[in-house]
Design an enzyme around this catalytic site. Structure first.
Site, PDB file in Angstrom:
ATOM      1  N   LYS A   1      21.574  38.372  49.052  1.00 27.79           N
ATOM      2  CA  LYS A   1      21.402  38.474  50.503  1.00 27.79           C
ATOM      3  C   LYS A   1      22.589  37.883  51.241  1.00 27.79           C
ATOM      4  O   LYS A   1      22.919  38.300  52.365  1.00 27.79           O
ATOM      5  CB  LYS A   1      20.103  37.810  50.932  1.00 27.79           C
ATOM      6  CG  LYS A   1      18.863  38.686  50.725  1.00 27.79           C
ATOM      7  CD  LYS A   1      18.813  39.290  49.343  1.00 27.79           C
ATOM      8  CE  LYS A   1      17.687  40.227  49.070  1.00 27.79           C
ATOM      9  NZ  LYS A   1      17.725  40.742  47.685  1.00 27.79           N
TER      10      LYS A   1
ATOM     11  N   GLY B   1      20.222  54.181  38.401  1.00 31.15           N
ATOM     12  CA  GLY B   1      18.950  53.654  38.863  1.00 31.15           C
ATOM     13  C   GLY B   1      18.863  53.665  40.372  1.00 31.15           C
ATOM     14  O   GLY B   1      19.713  53.092  41.050  1.00 31.15           O
TER      15      GLY B   1
ATOM     16  N   TYR C   1      15.025  49.435  43.900  1.00 30.55           N
ATOM     17  CA  TYR C   1      15.381  48.406  44.869  1.00 30.55           C
ATOM     18  C   TYR C   1      16.749  47.775  44.591  1.00 30.55           C
ATOM     19  O   TYR C   1      17.597  47.674  45.485  1.00 30.55           O
ATOM     20  CB  TYR C   1      14.283  47.335  44.901  1.00 30.55           C
ATOM     21  CG  TYR C   1      12.904  47.911  45.082  1.00 30.55           C
ATOM     22  CD1 TYR C   1      12.497  48.408  46.315  1.00 30.55           C
ATOM     23  CD2 TYR C   1      12.019  48.005  44.008  1.00 30.55           C
ATOM     24  CE1 TYR C   1      11.237  48.966  46.489  1.00 30.55           C
ATOM     25  CE2 TYR C   1      10.755  48.569  44.168  1.00 30.55           C
ATOM     26  CZ  TYR C   1      10.371  49.053  45.406  1.00 30.55           C
ATOM     27  OH  TYR C   1       9.135  49.619  45.569  1.00 30.55           O
TER      28      TYR C   1
ATOM     29  N   GLY D   1      16.294  48.378  35.494  1.00 27.55           N
ATOM     30  CA  GLY D   1      15.135  47.530  35.241  1.00 27.55           C
ATOM     31  C   GLY D   1      15.507  46.196  34.635  1.00 27.55           C
ATOM     32  O   GLY D   1      16.685  45.873  34.445  1.00 27.55           O
TER      33      GLY D   1
ATOM     34  N   HIS E   1       8.287  41.785  75.834  1.00 31.12           N
ATOM     35  CA  HIS E   1       9.133  42.976  75.952  1.00 31.12           C
ATOM     36  C   HIS E   1      10.554  42.539  76.325  1.00 31.12           C
ATOM     37  O   HIS E   1      10.740  41.665  77.170  1.00 31.12           O
ATOM     38  CB  HIS E   1       8.586  43.914  77.026  1.00 31.12           C
ATOM     39  CG  HIS E   1       9.480  45.091  77.289  1.00 31.12           C
ATOM     40  ND1 HIS E   1       9.499  46.192  76.464  1.00 31.12           N
ATOM     41  CD2 HIS E   1      10.415  45.309  78.258  1.00 31.12           C
ATOM     42  CE1 HIS E   1      10.388  47.056  76.936  1.00 31.12           C
ATOM     43  NE2 HIS E   1      10.965  46.543  78.026  1.00 31.12           N
TER      44      HIS E   1
END
Length: 506
Positions: free
Chosen positions: A60, A217, A220, A312, A491
């Site tokens: 991240k 792959g 994710y 995987g 808002h």
């Protein structure tokens, strides 16, 4: 120095032993020690486990760098232009007009070594904090080495580079050794320069951006890294075996992800069977490997500079000699546990990815909470905690994020039949997403028509994980969807989209 065969052995006795310092093992070891139990924490490599060292934290961190590069390239969409510094010498006018012919949009330059160092610095900071807390904890000893069971009540810990190994004896053992990236049995892979064959760990140690990254792959891990390196400047090709990306998701969510990645100029191939690969010995640095594959039955190939294996993960339980302890594993090598995380030996427990549950850091930490309650804080409870029916939220950190909680539509229909209602709404109908020019993706909710309970929710959109967490909180409180539909949100926020989503139930 003594050879491995002739090493001396020291015997140490503990009340409890935790094997692996991941996101459940480390807090559990501390909690056991704080309860007065003499505790050992055994770690073979880095304190912190996958999350801190090669998972959540570093990925991240790098994805944040990729997002900055993405926004820098899109600056003109917001009326902002990057200009050569010499243009500034011609006056403030340069900020307001492009009439000056010297004002040109410049390309983003990625300093990969700095991206990598920023990642390393944050990882070291997190790891150092964990190590410091462990060192200060009374009744807790950190042992660095490779553990394997001698029998059901003892471990041999091989201490690398030391004169003595250690035999550790205890009444209770807690296994938190996690998983590692799988390496597919692909013909020709071993012939390729190892520096060009990457997994989710080593791809983060690159000192330069790959010219062309071939990702094997399309789930994710592969998609997060594929988009990241595309934003950093790589050409990216994704080869996915199945008919859709991220196979666990509902088809319209997967299709939307595919369209977003194609918009980001990622080349995606579905329904592929990778046959073999080989090195390319030519002089073109962008063409060092060749991958041969079939797509919908047609033969094809792709040349690239690097391969990322995102096919995987496999359990690390195979390193522990579990048969000597009488601990059972399933056909994928994961440790079998019951709902209280007990293995086939009731004094041995397994936590986190090693038992094959949802492979997320937060689920591993929840395993800690279960054992902390059942063994330490409330061992005589008539209703011990368990893994039964716990919610499993998760986020894929592509951009936009994909956050999900609860049942997918197909799961809900299998369970509740015609009592299921579904609502979908594009992020392009969310004011805040439009204002930020980040309107890609969609929301999807699955509800029970009679009870109005929310069964599942997915947000593929800006801060999708945060929006998902709001819905998760409502589900935890068993609020009907109407409570969200009629709530007053500030808002303009992304959350106020939860006023409107439910209008599209059908």
């Amino acid at each position: 120095m003594a050879s491995e065969a002739n090493k001396a052995v020291t015997v140490k006795k503990f009340d409890a032993v935790v094997i692996g310092s991941g996101q459940s093992g480390t807090p559990l070891a501390s909690a056991l020690a704080q309860s007065g139990r003499k505790t050992a924490l055994i770690e073979r490599e880095h304190v912190g486990g996958t999350c801190i060292n090669v998972g959540c934290t570093p990925t991240k961190t790098m994805i944040a760098s990729g997002r900055v590069a993405y926004l820098a390239k899109r600056a003109a969409d917001y009326g902002i232009w990057t200009i050569p510094s010499q243009s500034l010498e011609k006056g403030h006018k340069a900020y307001h007009s492009r009439e000056d012919g010297d004002w040109e949009k410049i390309n983003v330059v990625v300093e990969m070594e700095k991206v990598r160092q920023r990642k390393r610095d944050i990882v070291n900071s997190f790891r150092g904090g964990s190590e410091s807390r462990i060192s200060k904890q009374e009744n807790l000893e950190l042992i660095t080495g490779e553990a394997s069971f001698k029998d059901a009540k003892s471990l041999l810990v091989k201490i690398i580079g030391q004169e003595e190994d250690v035999v550790v004896e205890a009444e209770n053992f807690f296994i938190n050794v996690g998983e590692r990236p799988a390496r597919p049995d692909l013909s020709g892979l071993d012939q390729i320069d190892p520096s060009r064959v990457l997994d989710s760990t080593f791809v983060m140690e690159l000192a330069e951006v790959p010219h062309h990254l071939i990702v094997l792959g399309g789930s994710y891990v592969g998609l997060e890294f594929g988009q990241l390196f595309r934003r950093l400047g790589s050409k990216v090709t994704v080869l996915q075996r199945g008919k859709q990306l991220i196979p666990k998701e509902d088809p319209e969510i997967a299709d939307s992800v595919k369209e977003i990645l194609k918009e980001d100029e990622i080349d995606i191939h579905l329904n592929t069977i990778v046959a073999n690969t080989k090195p390319d010995h030519g002089n073109d640095v962008a063409r060092k490997v060749v991958v041969f594959f079939e797509e919908d039955g047609r033969k094809n190939l792709v040349n690239g500079s690097h391969i990322l294996l995102a096919t995987g993960r496999v359990s690390n339980a195979d390193t522990l000699n579990l048969s000597a302890a009488g601990v059972d594993v399933d056909d994928r090598g994961h440790i079998k546990v019951n709902a209280k995380l007990e293995t086939s030996q009731k004094h041995i427990y397994a936590l986190g990815d090693v038992h094959g549950g949802p492979a997320f850091t937060h689920m591993s930490y929840d395993d800690f909470r279960i054992l902390n309650a059942n063994i330490i804080s409330d061992p005589t409870s008539a209703t011990p905690l368990s893994t039964t029916d716990r919610q499993v939220p998760y986020v894929m950190y592509t951009d936009p994020q994909l956050g999900h909680i609860g049942l997918h539509e197909h799961e809900a229909r299998a369970k509740f039949g015609d009592q299921v209602q579904v609502a979908t709404m594009p992020m392009a109908w969310v004011a805040r997403a439009l204002e930020t020019d980040e309107s890609r993706g969609l929301m999807k909710a699955v509800v029970h028509a009679e009870t109005k309970q929310i069964l599942g929710f997915t947000c593929l959109g800006l801060e999708g994980g945060e929006i998902m967490s709001i819905v998760q909180t409502a589900m935890m409180g068993q609020l009907p969807y109407t409570k969200l539909q009629n709530a007053i949100y500030a808002h303009p926020t992304l959350a106020e989209s939860l006023n409107n989503l439910w209008n599209y139930l059908k």
